[in-house]
Design an enzyme around this catalytic site. Structure first.
Site, PDB file in Angstrom:
ATOM      1  N   ILE A  81       0.809  -1.223   0.000  1.00 13.41           N
ATOM      2  CA  ILE A  81       0.000   0.000   0.000  1.00 13.41           C
ATOM      3  C   ILE A  81       0.845   1.277   0.000  1.00 13.41           C
ATOM      4  O   ILE A  81       0.303   2.364  -0.143  1.00 13.41           O
ATOM      5  CB  ILE A  81      -1.042   0.022   1.144  1.00 13.41           C
ATOM      6  CG1 ILE A  81      -0.381   0.141   2.526  1.00 13.41           C
ATOM      7  CG2 ILE A  81      -1.945  -1.197   1.089  1.00 13.41           C
ATOM      8  CD1 ILE A  81      -1.368   0.541   3.626  1.00 13.41           C
ATOM      9  N   LYS A 110       8.271  -0.638  17.145  1.00 14.67           N
ATOM     10  CA  LYS A 110       8.230  -1.225  18.498  1.00 14.67           C
ATOM     11  C   LYS A 110       8.810  -0.253  19.523  1.00 14.67           C
ATOM     12  O   LYS A 110       9.667   0.575  19.194  1.00 14.67           O
ATOM     13  CB  LYS A 110       9.070  -2.515  18.546  1.00 14.67           C
ATOM     14  CG  LYS A 110       8.602  -3.597  17.591  1.00 14.67           C
ATOM     15  CD  LYS A 110       7.354  -4.288  18.094  1.00 14.67           C
ATOM     16  CE  LYS A 110       6.880  -5.357  17.129  1.00 14.67           C
ATOM     17  NZ  LYS A 110       5.463  -5.619  17.224  1.00 14.67           N
ATOM     18  N   SER A 120      -8.408   2.819  18.282  1.00 17.66           N
ATOM     19  CA  SER A 120      -8.794   3.774  19.334  1.00 17.66           C
ATOM     20  C   SER A 120      -7.616   4.680  19.666  1.00 17.66           C
ATOM     21  O   SER A 120      -7.806   5.765  20.220  1.00 17.66           O
ATOM     22  CB  SER A 120      -9.233   3.037  20.600  1.00 17.66           C
ATOM     23  OG  SER A 120     -10.358   2.252  20.311  1.00 17.66           O
ATOM     24  N   TYR A 160       2.305   6.495  15.787  1.00 18.20           N
ATOM     25  CA  TYR A 160       1.208   5.589  15.431  1.00 18.20           C
ATOM     26  C   TYR A 160      -0.141   6.285  15.659  1.00 18.20           C
ATOM     27  O   TYR A 160      -1.037   6.231  14.810  1.00 18.20           O
ATOM     28  CB  TYR A 160       1.317   4.305  16.267  1.00 18.20           C
ATOM     29  CG  TYR A 160       0.233   3.295  16.003  1.00 18.20           C
ATOM     30  CD1 TYR A 160       0.235   2.539  14.837  1.00 18.20           C
ATOM     31  CD2 TYR A 160      -0.799   3.083  16.921  1.00 18.20           C
ATOM     32  CE1 TYR A 160      -0.756   1.598  14.592  1.00 18.20           C
ATOM     33  CE2 TYR A 160      -1.788   2.144  16.686  1.00 18.20           C
ATOM     34  CZ  TYR A 160      -1.769   1.403  15.526  1.00 18.20           C
ATOM     35  OH  TYR A 160      -2.756   0.467  15.278  1.00 18.20           O
ATOM     36  N   GLY A 161      -0.280   6.963  16.817  1.00 15.89           N
ATOM     37  CA  GLY A 161      -1.534   7.645  17.138  1.00 15.89           C
ATOM     38  C   GLY A 161      -1.897   8.680  16.076  1.00 15.89           C
ATOM     39  O   GLY A 161      -3.041   8.724  15.602  1.00 15.89           O
ATOM     40  N   VAL A 162      -0.911   9.506  15.681  1.00 14.42           N
ATOM     41  CA  VAL A 162      -1.197  10.552  14.680  1.00 14.42           C
ATOM     42  C   VAL A 162      -1.530   9.912  13.327  1.00 14.42           C
ATOM     43  O   VAL A 162      -2.437  10.356  12.623  1.00 14.42           O
ATOM     44  CB  VAL A 162      -0.023  11.560  14.577  1.00 14.42           C
ATOM     45  CG1 VAL A 162      -0.233  12.520  13.411  1.00 14.42           C
ATOM     46  CG2 VAL A 162       0.135  12.334  15.886  1.00 14.42           C
ATOM     47  N   LYS A 170      -2.927   7.038  12.803  1.00 19.52           N
ATOM     48  CA  LYS A 170      -4.270   6.433  12.882  1.00 19.52           C
ATOM     49  C   LYS A 170      -5.355   7.512  12.989  1.00 19.52           C
ATOM     50  O   LYS A 170      -6.463   7.339  12.490  1.00 19.52           O
ATOM     51  CB  LYS A 170      -4.333   5.451  14.063  1.00 19.52           C
ATOM     52  CG  LYS A 170      -3.595   4.146  13.781  1.00 19.52           C
ATOM     53  CD  LYS A 170      -4.366   3.335  12.731  1.00 19.52           C
ATOM     54  CE  LYS A 170      -3.699   2.050  12.343  1.00 19.52           C
ATOM     55  NZ  LYS A 170      -4.427   1.299  11.318  1.00 19.52           N
TER      56      LYS A 170
END
Ligand SMILES: NC(=O)c1ccc[n+]([C@@H]2O[C@H](COP(=O)([O-])OP(=O)(O)OC[C@H]3O[C@@H](n4cnc5c(N)ncnc54)[C@H](OP(=O)(O)O)[C@@H]3O)[C@@H](O)[C@H]2O)c1
Length: 273
Positions: free
Chosen positions: A67, A99, A142, A193-195, A197
């Site tokens: 992707i 990680k 979430s 990762y949060g940003v 997602k």
């Protein structure tokens, strides 16, 4: 006989593989297990086919799809147009996380390129192969809820973004904040990762609006904390449980499309973005 086609990204392991296994049980659906690695994808397909009843095994096939690669997405699009003609269900499951406390500009870029930009590029490339009334399910998290942004003005910009260009600008600002080490004072969380997602979630909301005239339902879903490679096999949920809500959304009856679209889901329930 299979009358519908489903495409699942990042399906050689974890939640994606369990999504394919679940859909394979449906006699009316042909499922394409896609993976960025031809070798890992074909190995996963062979193992899955050996575990499925013969009729279900026949309804699953493999195609390569990275992707983050423009060429791979274009190659997949051409293959899908030729072999499937239409993609009734598109489940964007592929995702990536570093990680531990890995942190840096390149790492932030890679995470955002995969989870947000990669997912958006696949949607844009396949969009016109999805028929009116089709389904797009984005496996978000979430960890990407609006509440991760503590600065009210910045959160407001995310919440009211109406285009991919605006989301690109916001993710670019985050990356620049990481580069200059000013991200915290500008209101960003310390989570690449949060940003990524968050951007994927907000893109799902925007895409749902864009595709509303074609009655294509676009839903964002959190699979919960699952026992997969991404979670270092520490998650309390089996990956099959994480696969449940994405598949449930993808095959809700046509009459339910308006109830599904433009919403964030977890455990078959709607949650705030
Ligand atoms: N596990 C959890 O607790 C959890 C919680 C919330 C959300 N999620 C989300 O659930 C989705 C599935 O994650 P998982 O837990 O099943 O993780 P996983 O076991 O690590 O699987 C991730 C899949 O994505 C693929 N992938 C990564 N980059 C790709 C790319 N550029 N192109 C195509 N495929 C790519 C991986 O391929 P390779 O095998 O080649 O690396 C792998 O097949 C992700 O979107 C993740 O963010 C997971």
């Amino acid at each position: 006989m299979a009358t519908k086609n489903a495409v699942v990204t990042g399906a050689n392991q974890g939640i994606g593989l369990e999504i394919v296994r679940l859909i394979a049980q449906r006699p009316d659906v042909r499922t394409v297990l896609t993976a960025r690695s031809e070798e890992r994808g074909r190995a996963a397909l062979a193992k899955l086919q050996a575990e499925l009843p013969p009729a279900a095994a026949e309804r699953v096939c493999f195609a390569q799809l990275d992707i983050t690669s423009r060429d791979s997405i274009e190659g997949f699009r051409q293959w899908a147009e030729r072999e499937l003609r239409q993609v009734d269900v598109l489940i964007n499951n592929a995702g990536f996380a570093y990680k531990g406390d890995t942190w840096g500009v390149e790492e932030a870029q890679t995470t955002i390129n995969t989870n947000y930009a990669g997912t958006a590029s696949v949607c844009e490339a396949l969009n016109d192969l999805v028929p009116d009334g089709g389904r797009i399910v984005n496996v978000c998290s979430s960890a990407g809820k609006l509440s991760i942004i503590k600065d009210a003005a910045l959160r407001d910009r995310w919440e009211h973004a109406t285009s991919r260009a605006q989301l690109d600008e916001l993710t670019h600002e985050f990356i620049e904040g990481v580069r200059s080490d000013t991200y915290a004072q500008k209101g960003w969380p310390r989570s690449m990762y949060g940003v990524s997602k968050l951007a994927e979630c907000q893109y799902s909301r925007i895409l749902a609006d864009e595709l509303r005239p074609r009655r294509i339902a676009v839903a964002a879903v959190c699979p919960g904390w699952c026992n997969t490679a991404m979670a270092s096999f520490r998650g309390p949920r089996p990956a099959s449980e994480g696969a449940d809500t994405p598949v449930w959304l993808a095959f809700q009856p046509d009459s339910e499309w308006e109830w599904i679209t433009g919403r964030f889901w977890k455990d078959r329930k709607e949650e705030p973005w």
